[in-house]
Design an enzyme around this catalytic site. Structure first.
Site, PDB file in Angstrom:
ATOM      1  N   HIS A  62     -33.214   5.345  29.039  1.00 45.38           N
ATOM      2  CA  HIS A  62     -34.239   4.622  28.687  1.00 45.38           C
ATOM      3  C   HIS A  62     -35.425   4.451  29.701  1.00 45.38           C
ATOM      4  O   HIS A  62     -36.628   3.864  29.445  1.00 45.38           O
ATOM      5  CB  HIS A  62     -33.600   2.782  29.517  1.00 45.38           C
ATOM      6  N   GLU A  63     -35.178   4.767  30.445  1.00 51.81           N
ATOM      7  CA  GLU A  63     -36.543   4.267  31.834  1.00 51.81           C
ATOM      8  C   GLU A  63     -37.605   5.683  31.424  1.00 51.81           C
ATOM      9  O   GLU A  63     -38.837   5.599  31.141  1.00 51.81           O
ATOM     10  CB  GLU A  63     -35.834   4.270  33.247  1.00 51.81           C
ATOM     11  N   HIS A 101     -39.714   4.638  28.372  1.00 56.64           N
ATOM     12  CA  HIS A 101     -41.382   3.472  28.351  1.00 56.64           C
ATOM     13  C   HIS A 101     -42.163   5.073  28.986  1.00 56.64           C
ATOM     14  O   HIS A 101     -43.474   4.451  28.443  1.00 56.64           O
ATOM     15  CB  HIS A 101     -40.983   2.666  30.178  1.00 56.64           C
ATOM     16  N   GLU A 150     -38.838  -1.904  24.846  1.00 56.09           N
ATOM     17  CA  GLU A 150     -37.676  -1.989  24.875  1.00 56.09           C
ATOM     18  C   GLU A 150     -36.300  -1.269  23.557  1.00 56.09           C
ATOM     19  O   GLU A 150     -35.984  -0.482  24.148  1.00 56.09           O
ATOM     20  CB  GLU A 150     -36.701  -2.875  25.576  1.00 56.09           C
TER      21      GLU A 150
HETATM   22 ZN   LIG Z   1     -36.244  -1.562  29.277  1.00 59.89          ZN
END
Ligand SMILES: [Zn+2]
Length: 424
Positions: free
Chosen positions: A280-281, A284, A358
């Site tokens: 997930h990171e 980004h 997100e």
């Molecule tokens: Zn995030």
């Protein structure tokens, strides 16, 4: 514009913001309390009722502190400093002690910053030693609390002084376009800050250790390689020094990109879950969220500085604050206080953009790791951080930088996850 019009418009915005925030807080409190005794069906089996009730109580307790702070700091103290003549008093004191040069302007800006910070201080202490301690999250000692404050103050002076001196110099030397040069300096300063933050500033407050060799590391290295990132950028932070809340974040750009895991998070998640959070990171970074966020902030800063360039020449602005003779120190201090009130209506837009990022990061994680692992990691994070699963939809729409848990998990499940198959 007359000083009177200026005061009325400003006061109206302050009061409207207070009313709106109070309304949202009441909605949130009602919604959370009403759903306190039933775990939402999506989370049945993932989050026990006891944890759900605790999250509701924690949310309500934090909300009370937040609302009190809104009324005192963003209401009473703000009005006292601006229309009540607080900035003027600090500025007169600066003039008496430092004459009329740059030192006086510096003293006025830092003086106003200090008063604002002192006004927030009791609420920070209440949150940390009241609420966080009561719910068993706090690990901060009073000594560390004070040391953190001292470090933050020193940092603000060390970084702020050269920047402010440069702005004062622009005002003196570059004429009516000083705000534009200030904008360019601000952009350069922000880029510098983002660059030095991971390596030089964050370590003033925490210890960062590269992720250890071992099964987890090698597991993660293959994911990281697949996504074209360097494994040197993976760090574990001693978040447990201050709180038992677990978290992960991404920071920096270029070769200094870092992903930071709190040690409190590493303790609780399984290796596949950590891998999913990491994915997930990485999402980004892969989606260029830092450059996009910075570009938007720069555009906003330029716009605001153009407004400041105009305000700087309005005698009504100073008269409304009771400042006798216009000068840049008082203008900057006053502007810094006034701006958030006018920027606040755009909060839902900023939250909307953040939430979209997100979802993008979650979608990336679902493609590069297992969505089911991210679902169970999220459930654990919500449970252990006592974050509410049932926010008021309107409150969430305005404030939340992360989509509500149910919505995130719903998206992930549709991306192919069944939550229970991954629970260890
Ligand atoms: Zn995030």
């Amino acid at each position: 514009m007359s000083p009177y019009t200026f005061s009325v418009v400003f006061a109206a915005f302050v009061v409207a913001a207070l009313a709106w925030r109070t309304f949202l807080a009441m909605r949130q409190a009602r919604h959370v309390a009403r759903h306190r005794d039933e775990v939402p069906p999506d989370f049945a089996g993932l989050i026990p009722l006891e944890a759900h009730r605790r999250a509701a109580d924690y949310t309500l307790a934090r909300q009370r502190v937040g609302l009190a702070e809104t009324w005192i700091v963003d209401g009473a103290v703000l009005l006292a400093l601006t229309l009540g003549g607080g900035v003027a008093t600090i500025d007169a004191w600066s003039a008496r002690h430092f004459g009329n040069g740059y030192a006086r302007d510096l003293a006025t800006v830092f003086g106003v910053m200090l008063v604002s910070a002192l006004a927030s201080l009791p609420f920070d202490a209440w949150r940390t030693f009241g609420v966080e301690t009561r719910f068993g999250f706090n690990r901060m000692t009073p000594a560390l609390f004070v040391a953190d404050l001292a470090r933050a103050a020193l940092l603000a002076v060390a970084l702020g002084t050269p920047l402010l001196l440069l702005v004062f110099w622009f005002v003196q030397e570059t004429g009516t376009l000083w705000w534009f040069y200030t904008g360019l300096a601000w952009i350069a300063f922000t880029l510098l800050l983002v660059t030095i933050f991971p390596r030089w500033i964050a370590p003033l407050f925490n210890r960062f250790t590269p992720l250890e060799e071992g099964e987890l590391r090698s597991r993660i290295e293959s994911l990281v390689a697949r996504c074209g990132f360097h494994a040197q950028g993976l760090f574990v932070m001693d978040g447990s020094r201050r709180s038992s809340h677990g978290n992960a974040y991404f920071t920096g750009f270029g070769r200094d990109k870092r992903i930071v895991f709190f040690d409190t998070l590493m303790e609780r998640l399984s290796a596949p879950e950590i891998e999913a959070v990491l994915a997930h990171e990485l999402g980004h970074f892969a989606r260029g969220h830092i450059p996009r966020l910075l570009a938007m902030r720069f555009a906003l800063a330029m716009l605001l500085l153009a407004v400041l360039g105009w305000l700087y020449q309005q005698s009504a602005f100073y008269a409304a604050m009771h400042v006798a003779n216009p000068h840049i120190g008082a203008a900057l201090a006053g502007f810094a206080l006034v701006v958030p009130v006018f920027v606040f209506p755009f909060q839902p837009l900023a939250s909307l953009l953040a939430r979209r990022q997100e979802f993008e990061a979650d979608a990336f994680a679902a493609n590069h790791a297992r969505a089911a692992d991210l679902v169970s990691a999220l459930a654990k994070l919500y449970r252990d951080n006592a974050a509410t699963l049932t926010p008021d939809p309107l409150h969430s729409l305005v404030y939340d930088s992360h989509p509500p848990a149910a919505l995130r998990i719903d998206h992930l499940r549709r991306a192919g996850a069944t939550p229970l198959e991954s629970t260890p």
